[in-house]
Scaffold this motif. Structure first.
Motif, PDB file in Angstrom:
ATOM      1  N   ARG A 107       5.846  93.777  22.875  1.00 20.31           N
ATOM      2  CA  ARG A 107       5.996  95.267  23.231  1.00 20.31           C
ATOM      3  C   ARG A 107       6.112  95.457  24.564  1.00 20.31           C
ATOM      4  N   THR A 108       6.400  96.413  24.914  1.00 19.63           N
ATOM      5  CA  THR A 108       6.382  96.904  26.425  1.00 19.63           C
ATOM      6  C   THR A 108       5.011  97.201  26.893  1.00 19.63           C
ATOM      7  N   LEU A 109       4.559  96.346  27.661  1.00 16.95           N
ATOM      8  CA  LEU A 109       3.181  96.815  28.265  1.00 16.95           C
ATOM      9  C   LEU A 109       3.321  96.793  29.695  1.00 16.95           C
ATOM     10  N   GLN A 110       2.498  97.581  30.623  1.00 16.08           N
ATOM     11  CA  GLN A 110       2.325  97.455  31.988  1.00 16.08           C
ATOM     12  C   GLN A 110       1.361  96.362  32.396  1.00 16.08           C
ATOM     13  N   PRO A 111       1.811  95.568  33.551  1.00  7.87           N
ATOM     14  CA  PRO A 111       0.839  94.600  33.921  1.00  7.87           C
ATOM     15  C   PRO A 111      -0.529  95.322  34.199  1.00  7.87           C
ATOM     16  N   LEU A 112      -1.691  94.643  33.912  1.00  6.30           N
ATOM     17  CA  LEU A 112      -2.844  94.888  34.338  1.00  6.30           C
ATOM     18  C   LEU A 112      -3.236  94.987  35.790  1.00  6.30           C
ATOM     19  N   PRO A 113      -4.046  95.901  36.110  1.00  9.15           N
ATOM     20  CA  PRO A 113      -4.441  95.781  37.686  1.00  9.15           C
ATOM     21  C   PRO A 113      -5.274  94.689  38.039  1.00  9.15           C
ATOM     22  N   ALA A 114      -5.077  94.096  39.030  1.00 13.40           N
ATOM     23  CA  ALA A 114      -6.083  93.043  39.422  1.00 13.40           C
ATOM     24  C   ALA A 114      -7.477  93.252  39.356  1.00 13.40           C
ATOM     25  N   PRO A 115      -8.333  92.353  38.822  1.00 13.65           N
ATOM     26  CA  PRO A 115      -9.647  92.684  38.548  1.00 13.65           C
ATOM     27  C   PRO A 115     -10.305  92.590  40.005  1.00 13.65           C
ATOM     28  N   VAL A 129      -6.928  76.307  33.453  1.00 13.38           N
ATOM     29  CA  VAL A 129      -6.378  77.781  33.693  1.00 13.38           C
ATOM     30  C   VAL A 129      -4.746  77.634  34.076  1.00 13.38           C
ATOM     31  N   TYR A 130      -4.220  78.497  32.973  1.00 14.09           N
ATOM     32  CA  TYR A 130      -2.771  78.340  32.984  1.00 14.09           C
ATOM     33  C   TYR A 130      -1.960  79.439  34.091  1.00 14.09           C
ATOM     34  N   MET A 154      -1.696  86.601  21.050  1.00 13.89           N
ATOM     35  CA  MET A 154      -3.130  86.759  21.491  1.00 13.89           C
ATOM     36  C   MET A 154      -3.214  87.228  23.022  1.00 13.89           C
ATOM     37  N   VAL A 155      -2.257  86.934  23.777  1.00 13.48           N
ATOM     38  CA  VAL A 155      -2.240  87.194  25.078  1.00 13.48           C
ATOM     39  C   VAL A 155      -1.884  88.794  25.244  1.00 13.48           C
ATOM     40  N   GLN A 156      -1.183  89.170  24.344  1.00 11.49           N
ATOM     41  CA  GLN A 156      -0.409  90.530  24.393  1.00 11.49           C
ATOM     42  C   GLN A 156      -1.457  91.657  23.588  1.00 11.49           C
ATOM     43  N   LYS A 157      -2.164  91.207  22.471  1.00 15.16           N
ATOM     44  CA  LYS A 157      -3.330  91.917  22.333  1.00 15.16           C
ATOM     45  C   LYS A 157      -4.212  92.299  23.205  1.00 15.16           C
ATOM     46  N   ALA A 158      -4.715  91.138  23.835  1.00 13.77           N
ATOM     47  CA  ALA A 158      -5.772  91.050  25.049  1.00 13.77           C
ATOM     48  C   ALA A 158      -5.374  91.936  25.931  1.00 13.77           C
ATOM     49  N   SER A 218       1.181  85.545  33.024  1.00 13.28           N
ATOM     50  CA  SER A 218       1.517  85.580  34.071  1.00 13.28           C
ATOM     51  C   SER A 218       2.050  86.932  34.395  1.00 13.28           C
ATOM     52  N   GLU A 219       2.969  87.398  33.749  1.00 11.08           N
ATOM     53  CA  GLU A 219       3.598  88.534  34.031  1.00 11.08           C
ATOM     54  C   GLU A 219       2.659  90.069  33.973  1.00 11.08           C
TER      55      GLU A 219
END
Length: 289
Positions: free
Chosen positions: A139-147, A274-275, A230-234, A257-258
């Motif tokens: 899916r096309t998803l935008q990177p999350l903001p840094a916590p 941690v990857y 699983m990463v994509q869903k999260a 990472s992306e």
């Protein structure tokens, strides 16, 4: 006892499907032990068909618990709906062959549904069954903001340990996966179980959406390996930290990472690997090279 007596439900009609397990008679055997028969609890794996506005979309194999959460989480992480508000109604019907979930969604989402429509027989170990082209994989998803906070290693290890203790269906049957949501302090607040790891995470995400839980500052923990889906869903659910009990794949690491997701694996005892995005940890990295 004859072989005809083996692996048959003891009383399937007496136990509601909502428990997620059924009693069977099994035979215990071993190299240096006598055979004997006794009751055992087996995790339920049942077909669950999802329909949107009368359109048949997908058939999953799932544990028939928390089906409302599964429908909402799947609809959201698959990009069929944009938020919980786009899901107007759910009706769940039990049939002789499984369950049918009839969802009514916003008309604006129907076009997206048709783009991603796939008639599939979803297997518990596969998240891509029925995908027709490589373009549909991601899916096309935008990177999350840094916590805005740093995560403590002790909190992550504690959350992983708590998840193991909060899987009643797995403890009973040994056949289910779990997905849990923890506070940033490492306290597991919600857990969902299913024979499918994707389903367990969708159930968890569905519950968080339905109860309007803020996902920007917690930790998602899964009892399985960390695949790309699983990463994509999260990431779709706004989860900045995903911790797996098992390993990660290259696709999962690259995607994490992306999308600015801290992906960790092998969360056992007091340690984990941690990857991606180790800078989210409240600790200083020491190179052993």
């Amino acid at each position: 006892m004859s072989t005809a007596d083996l692996s048959l439900p003891l009383a399937p009609s007496d136990e509601p499907l909502a428990t997620g397990h059924s009693s069977y008679r099994v035979t215990r055997a071993g190299r240096h032990a006598p055979c004997y028969a006794e009751p055992d609890e087996i995790a339920q794996e049942i077909a669950v068909a999802l329909e949107y506005n009368g359109i048949s979309h997908a058939t999953l194999l799932a544990t028939p618990t928390d089906l409302e959460d599964l429908a909402l989480g799947f609809s959201f992480t698959e990009g069929i709906i944009r938020s919980a508000r786009d899901l107007y109604d759910l009706e769940i019907a039990e049939t002789a062959k499984g369950f049918i979930i009839q969802a009514t969604i916003a008309s604006a989402c129907v076009s997206e549904l048709k783009l991603r429509r796939r008639s599939l027989a979803g297997r518990t170990g596969c998240g891509l069954c029925g995908i027709e082209s490589l373009d549909e994989v991601r899916r096309t998803l935008q990177p999350l903001p840094a916590p805005t906070l740093a995560y403590d290693a002790t909190a992550i290890a504690q959350a992983a340990q708590q998840l193991r203790a909060r899987q009643p269906l797995h403890l009973l049957t040994g056949a289910t996966h779990a997905a849990g949501w923890s506070s940033s302090a490492g306290d597991v607040l919600y857990v969902r179980e299913d024979v499918g790891r994707h389903n367990a995470l969708d159930k968890l995400i569905g519950h968080l959406l339905r109860t309007s839980v803020d996902t920007t500052g917690g930790i998602a923990i899964i009892s399985s390996r960390a695949s790309f889906e699983m990463v994509q869903k999260a990431a779709a659910a706004g989860m900045s930290v995903l911790v797996a009990v098992s390993a990660a794949t290259t696709y999962a690491v690259n995607m994490a990472s992306e999308l600015n997701v801290m992906l960790a694996g092998f969360a056992r005892d007091d340690s984990f690997t941690v990857y991606s995005h180790p800078e989210y940890l409240n600790t200083e990295e020491v190179s052993l090279e």
